[in-house]
Scaffold this active site. Structure first.
Site, PDB file in Angstrom:
ATOM      1  CB  SER A   8      -0.944   0.084   1.265  1.00 26.15           C
ATOM      2  OG  SER A   8      -1.367   1.346   1.436  1.00 26.15           O
ATOM      3  CG  HIS A  31      -3.917  -1.467  -1.498  1.00 27.60           C
ATOM      4  ND1 HIS A  31      -4.636  -2.458  -1.707  1.00 27.60           N
ATOM      5  CD2 HIS A  31      -4.283  -0.568  -0.574  1.00 27.60           C
ATOM      6  CE1 HIS A  31      -5.780  -2.264  -0.905  1.00 27.60           C
ATOM      7  NE2 HIS A  31      -5.190  -0.993  -0.177  1.00 27.60           N
ATOM      8  CG  ASP A  33      -5.115   2.546   0.745  1.00 25.04           C
ATOM      9  OD1 ASP A  33      -6.079   1.558   0.601  1.00 25.04           O
ATOM     10  OD2 ASP A  33      -4.037   2.306   1.219  1.00 25.04           O
ATOM     11  CG  MET A  35      -8.549   6.789   2.253  1.00 21.77           C
ATOM     12  SD  MET A  35      -7.797   7.138   3.796  1.00 21.77           S
ATOM     13  CE  MET A  35      -6.711   5.542   3.895  1.00 21.77           C
ATOM     14  CG  HIS A  64      -8.979   0.073  -0.606  1.00 19.43           C
ATOM     15  ND1 HIS A  64      -8.452  -0.260   0.782  1.00 19.43           N
ATOM     16  CD2 HIS A  64     -10.635  -0.300  -0.404  1.00 19.43           C
ATOM     17  CE1 HIS A  64      -9.287  -0.489   1.727  1.00 19.43           C
ATOM     18  NE2 HIS A  64     -10.597  -0.288   1.106  1.00 19.43           N
ATOM     19  CG  MET A  66     -11.490   2.814   1.979  1.00 15.21           C
ATOM     20  SD  MET A  66      -9.829   2.885   2.804  1.00 15.21           S
ATOM     21  CE  MET A  66      -8.578   3.063   1.400  1.00 15.21           C
ATOM     22  CG  MET A 135     -11.513  -3.290   5.102  1.00 17.52           C
ATOM     23  SD  MET A 135      -9.978  -2.795   4.278  1.00 17.52           S
ATOM     24  CE  MET A 135      -9.380  -1.708   5.455  1.00 17.52           C
ATOM     25  CG  ASP A 179      -6.172  -2.886   3.329  1.00 21.98           C
ATOM     26  OD1 ASP A 179      -4.928  -2.634   3.851  1.00 21.98           O
ATOM     27  OD2 ASP A 179      -6.572  -1.968   2.557  1.00 21.98           O
ATOM     28  N   GLY A 201       1.203  -1.876   4.078  1.00 14.07           N
ATOM     29  CA  GLY A 201       1.755  -0.462   4.014  1.00 14.07           C
ATOM     30  C   GLY A 201       2.950  -0.272   5.023  1.00 14.07           C
TER      31      GLY A 201
HETATM   32  C1  DX5 Z   1      -6.371   1.625   5.773  1.00 10.69           C
HETATM   33  C2  DX5 Z   1      -5.936   1.279   4.075  1.00 10.69           C
HETATM   34  C3  DX5 Z   1      -4.852   0.233   4.123  1.00 10.69           C
HETATM   35  C4  DX5 Z   1      -3.458   0.847   4.718  1.00 10.69           C
HETATM   36  C5  DX5 Z   1      -2.779  -0.471   5.365  1.00 10.69           C
HETATM   37  O1  DX5 Z   1      -7.565   2.172   5.791  1.00 10.69           O
HETATM   38  O2  DX5 Z   1      -6.944   0.500   3.545  1.00 10.69           O
HETATM   39  O3  DX5 Z   1      -4.508  -0.041   2.956  1.00 10.69           O
HETATM   40  O4  DX5 Z   1      -2.450   1.637   3.876  1.00 10.69           O
HETATM   41  O5  DX5 Z   1      -1.838   0.095   6.216  1.00 10.69           O
HETATM   42  P1  DX5 Z   1      -1.043  -0.818   7.238  1.00 10.69           P
HETATM   43  O6  DX5 Z   1      -0.587  -2.087   6.468  1.00 10.69           O
HETATM   44  O7  DX5 Z   1       0.221  -0.022   7.828  1.00 10.69           O
HETATM   45  O8  DX5 Z   1      -2.052  -1.332   8.336  1.00 10.69           O
HETATM   46 ZN    ZN Z   2      -6.330  -0.135   1.396  1.00  9.44          ZN
END
Ligand code: DX5
Ligand code: ZN
Length: 231
Positions: A8, A31, A33, A35, A64, A66, A135, A179, A201
């Protein structure tokens, strides 16, 4: 299926994104993200940036989302070049219609479930999806602690997918992605529960050598699957 690793870029250096994307070229999926500060309390990046990320990424991009209104936005990310688009069930007016739109655009259709959403909401429609994201943290931020109480949900999706394949209802099982909080300490349990795409990530970009972190995650997760007996 062989375990896949999806770094990520939420934990990458956003001022050096092309360099940090190149650093994870041995992974399987990038990946990204997205948001919107509405569906989740955080804001990251959107369509024009994903369009550029796709152009420079050596590996396929999974967006992804969100965000609210994935019914409109998910196909836009397919048009932007993402190989896979993951939208949240909770934000969707019509999850199956979104998945069909994505497949019609030639990309993988993936549905995500927040920790509070039961797996049962999608199990009757498994054939519509190429991937199910369970998740393992509340979406919104990197670096949170893995939620072990999500393991039964992973197992439930795995069991339903395998049963659908065994009955001939499906020719191939959807990939099962996890994730949030995935690291070498947590990867074995999710892999043994049946996850086959591991997002990470902080466990990738927080290490001095991301390629080594990817290899370590892959091998420890693969080892846990080989040791399990439900496949
Ligand atoms: C959180 C994201 C993840 C995030 C995961 O809402 O969807 O993809 O980057 O981060 P780690 O791997 O650090 O938990
Ligand atoms: Zn994610």
């Amino acid at each position: 299926m062989a375990i896949q690793i999806a770094p990520s870029i939420l934990s990458a250096d956003f001022a050096n994104l092309e360099r940090d994307i190149a650093r994870v070229s041995t992974a399987d999926l990038l990946h990204v993200d997205v948001m919107d500060a509405h569906f989740v309390p955080n804001l990251t990046l959107g369509l024009p940036i994903v369009e550029r990320i796709v152009q420079v990424s050596p590996i396929p991009v999974d967006a992804h989302l969100m965000i609210e209104n994935p019914d409109y936005w998910a196909p836009r990310y397919a048009e932007a070049g993402a190989a896979s688009v993951t939208f949240h069930y909770e934000a969707a007016k019509n999850p199956v219609a979104i998945a069909r739109d994505l497949r019609a655009l030639g990309v993988r259709a993936s549905v995500a479930l927040k920790p509070g959403t039961d797996a049962s909401v999608i199990l009757d429609d498994l054939k519509e999806f190429d991937m199910v994201l369970v998740m393992t943290v509340e979406p919104g931020f990197g670096g949170q602690a893995f939620m072990p109480d999500m393991l039964p949900k992973i197992e439930a999706v795995r069991a339903a997918a395998d049963a659908a394949v065994a009955s001939g209802e499906l020719t191939v099982a959807p990939w099962i992605q996890v994730d949030g909080g995935i690291a070498t300490a947590t990867a074995p349990s999710v892999a043994a529960a049946g996850a086959d795409v591991l997002v990470a990530g902080s466990a990738v970009y927080g290490e001095p050598f991301p390629a080594d972190a990817i290899a370590a995650l892959r091998s420890i997760a693969q080892g846990a699957v080989s040791g399990a007996h439900h496949h």
